[in-house]
Design an enzyme around this catalytic site. Structure first.
Site, PDB file in Angstrom:
ATOM      1  N   PRO A 113       0.775  -1.229   0.000  1.00  0.00           N
ATOM      2  CG  PRO A 113       0.138  -0.934   2.198  1.00  0.00           C
ATOM      3  CD  PRO A 113       1.179  -1.561   1.361  1.00  0.00           C
ATOM      4  CD  GLU A 114       3.193   3.997  -3.676  1.00  0.00           C
ATOM      5  OE1 GLU A 114       3.156   5.218  -3.822  1.00  0.00           O
ATOM      6  OE2 GLU A 114       3.720   3.226  -4.484  1.00  0.00           O
ATOM      7  CG  HIS A 143       1.066 -15.390   5.118  1.00  0.00           C
ATOM      8  ND1 HIS A 143       2.201 -15.655   5.841  1.00  0.00           N
ATOM      9  CD2 HIS A 143       1.234 -15.998   3.928  1.00  0.00           C
ATOM     10  CE1 HIS A 143       3.037 -16.374   5.104  1.00  0.00           C
ATOM     11  NE2 HIS A 143       2.471 -16.605   3.938  1.00  0.00           N
ATOM     12  NE  ARG A 178       8.428  -8.629   1.489  1.00  0.00           N
ATOM     13  CZ  ARG A 178       9.055  -7.775   0.688  1.00  0.00           C
ATOM     14  NH1 ARG A 178       8.390  -7.185  -0.276  1.00  0.00           N
ATOM     15  NH2 ARG A 178      10.321  -7.506   0.866  1.00  0.00           N
TER      16      ARG A 178
END
Length: 271
Positions: free
Chosen positions: A2-3, A91, A110
DNA sequence: CAGAATACCTGCGGGC
DNA sequence: TGCCCGCAGGTATTCT
């Protein structure tokens, strides 16, 4: 993932479902994110009502009566609203279960993201207190940027990705904004002309607001909170297009590494 | 002090 | 098919 546009899309997606909702139960399957999730997370927010959901930079702030959850999605994080309890995958690290039976599920392969708690004003938190201005406010002006960067020789792309200067501009939109503004990414900031700084600020505002309108950019794993992808990827002019033709002049787009990040630009259109 | 490099972590695609 | 390498949307921390 995300930005700023993706985080904004996420906030807009989850807010209507959880504002005024009350936490019934919290399930943490993995505490090890960038920093550990507070061990007593469930005790902190159980039976509490969500008062407000908002965004500052790329942080998602969920405020309760006694404090605020600070959530960051890192590179690969995602928040979803589930209306039935689908079996958690590998995850899916945290479930926030609400009395209404909806679940806010945090996923992050991650684990560069974070879930933190503060009882102070969140803007005073150590991670937030030194952040620069929001790009989509009047505070972010060419006058501000020029003053903030005076005498600095860093590459302009590094400068606009520096969250102490302006928040929310990541690797995709930095490249896109520089293309739109017609500026070489590696140009030392102190060599920019005022007209270029003006164009740069306008380009950043334009690209970010367009991306929000489109629901963000989906490359691999960004999906809206209701499972839909972002459509801005169809409007990317340079990001991920090294070696392909410039949409403006047809010249082959070039790749360079700046601040360890891939940077694509047109050597003809960007000066 | 500014600027550059490193670190964190998993998954994926390409080359062999 | 499988292994190894490089790369990926972020950013705090450590180095020079």
């Amino acid at each position: 993932m995300p930005e700023l546009p993706e985080v904004e899309t996420t906030v807009r997606g989850i807010a209507p479902s959880i504002e005024r909702g009350v936490i019934k139960k919290v399930t943490v399957r993995c505490y090890q994110l960038r920093w550990p999730i507070p061990a007593n997370l469930e005790n902190l927010i159980q039976d509490q009502k969500v008062l407000q959901v908002r965004r500052r930079a790329k942080y998602i702030l969920i405020t309760f009566e006694t404090g605020t959850l600070i959530i960051h999605l890192g590179m690969s994080g995602r928040l979803r609203i589930l209306t039935n309890n689908i079996a958690p995958q590998k995850h899916d690290h945290v479930d926030f279960n609400f009395n209404s039976n909806i679940i806010l599920r945090y996923t992050d392969p991650r684990r560069f993201g974070a879930i933190l708690w503060t009882e102070d004003i969140p803007e005073q938190h150590v991670l937030l207190k030194n952040l620069g201005v929001e790009p989509l406010t009047a505070e972010f002006s060419s006058k501000y940027l020029a003053a903030k960067m005076i005498g600095r020789k860093v590459a302009v792309k590094i400068a606009i990705m520096d969250s102490k200067v302006v928040v929310g501009v990541g690797n995709i939109y930095a490249a896109e904004a520089l293309f739109l503004a017609g500026i070489q990414p590696q140009k030392p900031f102190n060599l920019l002309k005022n007209t270029q700084i003006n164009r740069l600020v306008s380009a950043i505002k334009h690209i970010l607001s367009q991306a929000i309108t489109q629901g963000g950019t989906t490359l691999k794993d960004f999906y809206n909170t209701d499972g839909k992808p972002g459509y801005f990827v169809q409007k990317l002019n340079v990001y991920g297009r090294a070696g392909q033709a410039c949409v403006q002049c047809g010249h082959s787009l070039e790749l360079m590494i700046l601040g360890q990040r891939s940077t694509v630009f047109c050597p003809m259109c960007q000066r």
